[in-house]
Structures are given as C-alpha cells and as structure tokens.
Design a protein around this motif. Structure first.
Motif, PDB file in Angstrom:
ATOM      1  N   GLY A  13      46.305  45.938  26.844  1.00  0.00           N
ATOM      2  CA  GLY A  13      45.047  46.302  27.500  1.00  0.00           C
ATOM      3  C   GLY A  13      44.356  45.120  28.167  1.00  0.00           C
ATOM      4  O   GLY A  13      44.904  44.016  28.257  1.00  0.00           O
ATOM      5  N   GLY A  14      43.118  45.378  28.602  1.00  0.00           N
ATOM      6  CA  GLY A  14      42.298  44.323  29.170  1.00  0.00           C
ATOM      7  C   GLY A  14      42.009  43.256  28.118  1.00  0.00           C
ATOM      8  O   GLY A  14      41.969  42.060  28.422  1.00  0.00           O
ATOM      9  N   ARG A  15      41.802  43.714  26.890  1.00  0.00           N
ATOM     10  CA  ARG A  15      41.564  42.773  25.786  1.00  0.00           C
ATOM     11  C   ARG A  15      42.703  41.751  25.710  1.00  0.00           C
ATOM     12  O   ARG A  15      42.464  40.539  25.623  1.00  0.00           O
ATOM     13  N   GLU A  16      43.942  42.236  25.771  1.00  0.00           N
ATOM     14  CA  GLU A  16      45.084  41.324  25.619  1.00  0.00           C
ATOM     15  C   GLU A  16      45.235  40.417  26.839  1.00  0.00           C
ATOM     16  O   GLU A  16      45.620  39.260  26.696  1.00  0.00           O
ATOM     17  N   HIS A  17      44.937  40.938  28.041  1.00  0.00           N
ATOM     18  CA  HIS A  17      45.016  40.069  29.208  1.00  0.00           C
ATOM     19  C   HIS A  17      43.985  38.937  29.087  1.00  0.00           C
ATOM     20  O   HIS A  17      44.272  37.780  29.378  1.00  0.00           O
ATOM     21  N   ALA A  18      42.765  39.285  28.602  1.00  0.00           N
ATOM     22  CA  ALA A  18      41.728  38.256  28.423  1.00  0.00           C
ATOM     23  C   ALA A  18      42.183  37.224  27.381  1.00  0.00           C
ATOM     24  O   ALA A  18      41.947  36.018  27.540  1.00  0.00           O
ATOM     25  N   ASP A 363      36.530  37.522  37.738  1.00  0.00           N
ATOM     26  CA  ASP A 363      37.943  37.641  37.411  1.00  0.00           C
ATOM     27  C   ASP A 363      38.368  39.108  37.387  1.00  0.00           C
ATOM     28  O   ASP A 363      37.585  39.982  37.017  1.00  0.00           O
ATOM     29  N   ILE A 364      39.618  39.339  37.778  1.00  0.00           N
ATOM     30  CA  ILE A 364      40.183  40.689  37.672  1.00  0.00           C
ATOM     31  C   ILE A 364      41.095  40.695  36.443  1.00  0.00           C
ATOM     32  O   ILE A 364      42.116  40.008  36.434  1.00  0.00           O
ATOM     33  N   ILE A 365      40.686  41.442  35.430  1.00  0.00           N
ATOM     34  CA  ILE A 365      41.493  41.529  34.213  1.00  0.00           C
ATOM     35  C   ILE A 365      42.227  42.859  34.262  1.00  0.00           C
ATOM     36  O   ILE A 365      41.639  43.899  34.588  1.00  0.00           O
ATOM     37  N   HIS A 366      43.532  42.829  33.966  1.00  0.00           N
ATOM     38  CA  HIS A 366      44.341  44.051  34.051  1.00  0.00           C
ATOM     39  C   HIS A 366      44.387  44.790  32.721  1.00  0.00           C
ATOM     40  O   HIS A 366      44.416  44.166  31.664  1.00  0.00           O
ATOM     41  N   ALA A 367      44.428  46.120  32.790  1.00  0.00           N
ATOM     42  CA  ALA A 367      44.635  46.949  31.592  1.00  0.00           C
ATOM     43  C   ALA A 367      45.864  47.821  31.863  1.00  0.00           C
ATOM     44  O   ALA A 367      46.993  47.353  31.697  1.00  0.00           O
ATOM     45  N   GLY A 368      45.657  49.075  32.343  1.00  0.00           N
ATOM     46  CA  GLY A 368      46.803  49.948  32.620  1.00  0.00           C
ATOM     47  C   GLY A 368      47.388  49.667  33.985  1.00  0.00           C
ATOM     48  O   GLY A 368      47.156  50.429  34.930  1.00  0.00           O
TER      49      GLY A 368
END
Ligand code: AMP
Ligand code: GLY
Length: 428
Positions: A13-18, A363-368
C-alpha cells in the motif's frame, strides 16, 4: 552505529511505499526490497510477488535474500505470527508477536484488556449468541455500535441509529455470517460522541515514542458521507492535540496499555496505533491497531526528522528507545486518489499520466498501482496518495489539489475536502 542493513518491507500500500522511501533515505539501510510491493516501489527497487498472508514463503524470501531486518506493514501477517516465524530463524522484524497482535485481531480480547486495566473506553458487552445480544439491546438505547470481533478490514462496525437496526446487524453477523468467522463473536458498545484522533506510538522494551497526532477521513464521500473505506486522506499534526492532552492520553491509555500487556505476560514491541475519541469526559479508546495506519503513515513519516528506520530497528531488537523524537514543525497532508466504485467494485488497468514536475515538498506515493514496461497502471481501490508538507495546512492543501487535478486516469476519484475539520477549527 549498527551495520548497514538489508531490509525487506512487507505490504503493497501507500504505507509501505512511504516506509520504503524512508529506508532509501536512511543511513542504516544498505538495500531494500519489498513483497509484494506496488508500481511505485518497483520503480525504485525489486518487488517479489508474494502475498502478505504467505508466511512461510515470506520467511523463505527473507532467508534467500540474506535479509537482516523485516518491516511488516499490514495487520494480516502480524496476526498470522510472521514476527514469531522470523524470530525463529533469527531475523529481527518490526511489529508485535502473534499473541500481542490480538489487540487488533480480536476486539473482544482488546475490550476485556481495557476493562481489566481500567483503560477508558466505551461501555460494552461481548456475545456469541443472538438471544442474549437482543436482550442487551432491549436494555440499552440507540445510537449504539455493533462490531464483528475479528479482522474485517475496517468494515465490521455498524453504527446503529435505532435498536431495530442494531438487532438486524446482530442477526446479520451471528446468523447470516456477513463477516464470516470474523463475526462469530460480536461486541456491542456505547456510542461515543466527539472528535476522532489517531495516536501512533513506536514501542520497545517498555519505552515508547509518539509520532505526530493525525486525523483520518474514513468515509468515501465528501462531508464524511457514504461507505467506510481504509481512509481517503489524512493530515498531521492535528491542532486538537495539546501537550496537556497528549500527557493525559499517555498516562491514561498508552502507558497503562504497555504496562498492562507486560503484567499479562505479553510484552509488546512494534506500533501501537490508538484510535481515540475525544469525548466531553476525556479521551477514550475505540480500538487498537498493531501496525501503522494507511494513509496516516504518509503524513507522519515526512515529519520525522530522526532516522525513522533506526527507531524501528531498535524496537525489533528490543532496545530502549531515545527519550524524544525530532519532529518537523511543518504540517503534512495527504489525499488518496482512488478508482471510482471503491470501496465496492472498481476498474483496474487504467494508464496513469503524471505531470513532469512536482510542487516543492510534495510527493506521489503509490498504493494500488502496477509498473508494466515502464508505465504505471491502476491496480487497486486506493491508487495514489498525494502528500505535501508546508508551514500551514492550507499551503500543503493547495499544492496537493493542483497535483490531484494534473494527474490523469479514467476512473480517478478523490475527496476535495480533506482536512475540512482542521481548516474550520483554525478559522482560516
Ligand atoms: P473501529 O474499527 O473500532 O475503529 O471503528 C471504525 C470507526 O467506527 C471508528 O473510526 C469510528 O468512526 C466509528 N466507531 C467505532 N466505535 C465507535 C463508538 N463506540 N462510538 C462512535 N463511533 C465509533
Ligand atoms: N486509516 C485507518 C487504518 O489504517 O486502519
């Protein structure tokens, strides 16, 4: 100083990308990989397509890739005991043991724990049979809250406006099994009124450090309407939190939790994420999660000025944490861009077009998302998390929404009113 670490981040998710971004910035990190990861993570490092509940495969990956440290993002692997499994092969992992993760995996365990240790929470009762649950409802008044006890991805909570509605929620969970085995036991609790705030503490060896207090936006629609989601946006810190209030939360909720778990023989290391209601009778806890919130992580991590990964590693190796944590004076906000239809059915596979330049501290954080032949496609309900920090929440908000407009794909959907409570409170 510890040696530079080879790190595995679990989640997509976004959490993991961060978290991966923090790893890349950390002097403690030599190399980072993810499983299963997402399109944004894959742009910066290797992702391995292993599901978050495939514990044996994840442990084997960590061994094969000579991983020194694992950071577990979501609750599912924690509740399945991945930290215990990694410990058994001498790999430190950030997060609680399976036994400690019951704070999130069983609402009835959690509520009994609060009761036993006098931690302020909504009045409640637990049931696994319909007649006694209906009797309890007859003896109480609406609004009242009915919850599936097990994991239900944030969806197992019904806020019933009438006793009739509560009774049908009871029937649907216990008889129709609308939440499967997660709803074979239910909790019925008092409805609490107030503002919600999320407190995240990193806990290690009886010590803890709180990150910036944040507020999530759980509903899909503007003005907090429609279905519950994993979270459509967040900001931190919230101006609701004062030093005095934080002190009260620490002394009535966080410290009694850490001490209570210890005295119950369940030492706790990892994230304690307290979902609190600030009621007129003081802060009360709605629930604990045993991992970082998503999208709260996307607003808390940019504000951490210390080496965040070093703090997580200290927890995974049961060190005493430093006395304080250095947090930025900025405000940070994130807006989740989803696919229309989420949290129910939504399309996948839209090609996403990004602007070539980003505003400052944005910043652009990716999720799906999915990376395929150098291009990014939508691949989930929550697709991106657009994050910005600045001196004020209004400045951050302006940059975020200009970027949300500039990003383009077919099913793009986002809420235009993230941080509306904070903006109203600040009267700006
Ligand atoms: P939970 O998964 O227990 O955090 O519940 C999800 C959401 O339901 C919370 O974030 C609150 O908005 C709401 N909620 C849960 N329990 C209560 C309660 N006792 N009173 C009022 N709202 C609640
Ligand atoms: N944003 C809510 C959660 O992570 O549970």
């Amino acid at each position: 100083m510890n040696k530079a670490l080879n790190i595995l981040v679990i989640g997509s998710g976004g959490r993991e990308h961060a978290i991966v971004k923090k790893c890349i910035d950390s002097p403690l990190c030599d190399h980072v990989i993810a499983a299963p990861g997402n399109g944004g993570i894959a742009e910066s490092t290797d992702c391995f397509p292993i599901a978050v509940d495939a514990i044996d495969e994840l442990v084997a990956l960590a061994q094969n890739e000579s991983i020194d440290f694992v950071i577990v993002g979501p609750e599912v692997p924690l509740c399945l005991g991945i930290v215990d499994a990694l410990k058994a092969v001498n790999i430190p992992a950030y997060g609680p043991t399976q036994e400690a993760a019951q704070l999130e995996s069983s609402k009835s365990f959690c509520k009994d724990f609060f009761h036993r240790h006098n931690i302020p929470t909504a009045k409640y009762a637990t049931f696994d049979e319909v007649p006694s649950a209906l009797d309890y409802l007859d003896a109480n008044s609406a609004p009242i809250v009915v919850k599936a006890s097990g994991l239900a991805a944030g969806k197992g909570v019904i806020i019933a406006q009438t006793i009739e509605e509560a009774k049908s929620a009871v029937q649907s969970m216990l008889i129709d099994k609308s939440f499967g085995t997660s709803g074979t036991q239910i909790v019925i609790e008092e409805f609490l009124e107030g503002e919600e705030v999320s407190i995240h503490a990193i806990v290690s060896n009886g010590t803890f450090l709180c990150l910036s207090p944040s507020q999530d936006h759980k509903r899909i629609g503007e003005n907090d309407t429609g279905l519950n989601t994993g979270g459509m946006g967040a900001y931190a810190p919230t101006s609701m939190m004062t030093d005095d209030l934080q002190e009260i939360i620490n002394s009535t909720i966080i410290i009694p939790t850490i001490k209570g778990l210890e005295s119950d023989g369940i030492p706790y290391n990892g994230t304690l994420y307290a979902g609190l209601m600030l009621t007129k009778d003081g802060p009360k806890i709605l629930e604990y999660n045993v991992r970082f919130g998503d999208p709260e992580t996307q607003v808390m991590l940019p504000l951490v000025e210390d080496d965040f990964i070093a703090l997580l590693y200290a927890s995974a190796t049961n060190q005493t944490l430093p006395e304080s944590i250095k947090l930025s004076n900025d405000k940070c906000m994130t807006v989740v861009i989803a696919s229309q239809g989420y949290p129910e059915n939504y399309p996948k596979g839209d090609l996403i077009k990004f602007p070539s330049e980003l505003p400052e501290k944005t910043d652009i954080i990716h999720a799906g998302t999915l990376l395929k032949e150098g291009k990014i496609y939508s691949n989930g309900g929550r697709v991106l998390s657009i994050t910005s920090q600045d001196e004020t929440i209004l400045k951050a908000r302006e940059k975020i929404y200009s970027l949300c407009e500039a990003i383009d794909y077919k099913a793009k959907y986002y809420r235009n009113d993230i941080a509306h409570r904070e903006i109203k409170r600040l009267n700006v």
